[in-house]
Structures are given as structure tokens and as C-alpha cells.
Design an enzyme around this catalytic site. Structure first.
Site, short mmCIF file in Angstrom:
data_model
loop_
_atom_site.label_atom_id
_atom_site.label_comp_id
_atom_site.label_asym_id
_atom_site.label_seq_id
_atom_site.Cartn_x
_atom_site.Cartn_y
_atom_site.Cartn_z
N GLY A 176 0.82 -1.20 0.00
CA GLY A 176 0.00 0.00 0.00
C GLY A 176 0.86 1.25 0.00
N GLY A 228 0.92 5.19 3.14
CA GLY A 228 2.05 4.37 2.72
C GLY A 228 3.15 5.19 2.06
CB SER A 242 -9.39 0.80 10.96
OG SER A 242 -10.41 1.76 11.07
CE1 TYR A 300 -10.91 -0.71 5.95
CE2 TYR A 300 -11.94 0.54 7.72
CZ TYR A 300 -10.84 0.25 6.94
OH TYR A 300 -9.65 0.93 7.16
#
Length: 280
Positions: A10, A16, A131, A157
């Protein structure tokens, strides 16, 4: 500080790319992995770094990536599994899995295990980008990892980010005695292209002026936390097997403390990506 060899997925954009710039400035050798050849190659040219292109929606590309990395780097000090995203309507990859699950969890799980011989020989650190969505939206059901019964972009997610935390804890349990350290963290709510391809209400926060009101931070501000983990030493700056927010151990989803769930997720993930658990 002795420079490390770091593989960063990423890497072509957002957090990133910001982290890659800082890590190279700190004297590390960074192998950039991205989905976009144009963006990844441009950053590699800027930083005078090696780059590799792989799309995590295809396991074949993950396997090819692992072989190229093993051929290029006999030693890998840090593997940063940073690639991921939140998507829209439920869709399957060419490998048959829900896209959010594969890109955020199954593909990094596969890459990590394919590199495990090199990682253990290097006493490596493995950093997984998670997250706060794990806490807010995550509720894993091992019998429905693809969320066929109850799909939403947010739940998919949240489940995937919770899987990142469980993966980290199980990495620590299985491989700490072989020199592996593993950690996971929330990068903050960052003003990037994140959520640009989703039907989730999160797109209104990340992709509109509402982001400024919501207190979104820049990729450079977020990258500080990732660089801190990559630069740092496990057992000194951070504790292996833990989840961090703002460089401190933080609470997350209660399921993250379920050791049996972590084992079950590992075994199920190994089955789905085609890796024998007996070999791990």
C-alpha cells in the site's frame, strides 16, 4: 541507527507513500509494493527505491510478489501490511471471496506466511495497519467470513480490520519463540483517497469538506505512527501482540481478546488461501 530492510505494501499513495518517504529519509531500504504501476514507479523513482506491483484481489499476484521479494531480499527486517480499503456493494474476487475480506485480510495473511521463512530468519517485525472500525463495526462469524448473510460496506471493513488484530495476536502466539514480533495500529482518520470507491457513509467524511470538520489529519501526520513502529524495537518502544492508537496500547473490539477465535480465524484463513496449517 542501523538501516533496516522494510517491505511496505500500500505504498503508492496516502499513508504508505508518506511513511515510505520518511523511512527512506531515516536511512532504511524500503521495497515499495503498490497496485498502481504508475504511482508506485513514480514514488520509487523519487526515492531511488525498488518497487513491485501486485493487486491483492488476485492471490496469483500475491504469490508471484512473494517469490520476487524472496529472490530480491535474503533478509527482511520489517514487513508492513498496509494495503487495504473499504469498498462498495458486495462483490467477489476472481478467487471467490468478498473483496474487502481478501484485500484487507486474506491477501496479507497469505503474503506474510509465504515470506515466513525469510521473516523468521531475520527476526522480523510484522506491522499490520488496522482501524478503529474494528471496534465500531466488527463482529466476526467464522461461518460467514464473506458476510453473505448480513453485508454492509462498514461491517465488511470492520470485520477485516478486526481480523488484522486477531492475525497479529496469533502471529505473536505462534512465532514469538522463532524471533517474530507483530503489532497492529490505527493510523488515525486520514485525509486521503480512502473511501473513494465505497457506498459507505464514510465517503462523506473522507471525500468532502466534512473531513475538515471531522478532524481528519494529513497522511504525513498519520505516517508518524507507522514510522515509529518500524523504527522502534519490540520490547522497548512497543509490545508484540498489541493494538496501538497514537503510540499507546488501546482498547478495541472485545472479540480481539478471544484466543479461540484467533486460532479459528488463522485455521480458516489458511484453508481459504490454500496453505497447510501443519506447515505453519
Amino acid at each position: 541507527m542501523t538501516g533496516k530492510t522494510i517491505v511496505l505494501t500500500g505504498a503508492s499513495d496516502g499513508i504508505g507513500a508518506a511513511a515510505a518517504r520518511q523511512l527512506v529519509a531515516d536511512g532504511h531500504t524500503v521495497a515499495l509494493v503498490g497496485r498502481s504501476k504508475q504511482k508506485t514507479e513514480a514514488l520509487a523513482h523519487e526515492l531511488n527505491a525498488d518497487f513491485f506491483v501486485a493487486d491483492f484481489i488476485r492471490f496469483s499476484e500475491v504469490r508471484a510478489l512473494a517469490e520476487r521479494l524472496k529472490d530480491s531480499y535474503p533478509r527482511i527486517d520489517v514487513l508492513i501490511n498496509n494495503a487495504g480499503g473499504i469498498f462498495g456493494d458486495r462483490s467477489r474476487t476472481v478467487d471467490g471471496f468478498e473483496k474487502t475480506l481478501q484485500v484487507n485480510h486474506l491477501a496479507p495473511f497469505l503474503l506474510t506466511n509465504l515470506l515466513m521463512e525469510t521473516l523468521t530468519a531475520s527476526n522480523a517485525s510484522i506491522i499490520n495497519t488496522s482501524s478503529v472500525a474494528a471496534r465500531v463495526f466488527g463482529k466476526i462469524n467464522l461461518d460467514d467470513l464473506n458476510n453473505e448473510r448480513k453485508y454492509s460496506a462498514n461491517k465488511a471493513y470492520g470485520d477485516a480490520k478486526l481480523a488484522n488484530i486477531l492475525f497479529t495476536k496469533e502471529l505473536d502466539r505462534r512465532f514469538s519463540d522463532q524471533g517474530i514480533s507483530a503489532v497492529t495500529f490505527h493510523p488515525g482518520n486520514v485525509q486521503t483517497s480512502f473511501a473513494s470507491d465505497t457506498t459507505s457513509v464514510m465517503r462523506f467524511i473522507y471525500q468532502t469538506p466534512l473531513g475538515r470538520l471531522a478532524g481528519l489529519i494529513s497522511p504525513e501526520q498519520s505516517a508518524v505512527h507507522l514510522v515509529w513502529l518500524a523504527d522502534g524495537a519490540p520490547g522497548r518502544e512497543w509490545v508484540s501482540g498489541e493494538y496501538y492508537e497514537k503510540q499507546k496500547i488501546a482498547k478495541t473490539n472485545p472479540q480481539a481478546a478471544d484466543g479461540q477465535l484467533a486460532v479459528g480465524l488463522w485455521d480458516k484463513s489458511a484453508e481459504l488461501v490454500g496453505i497447510s496449517t501443519t506447515a505453519l
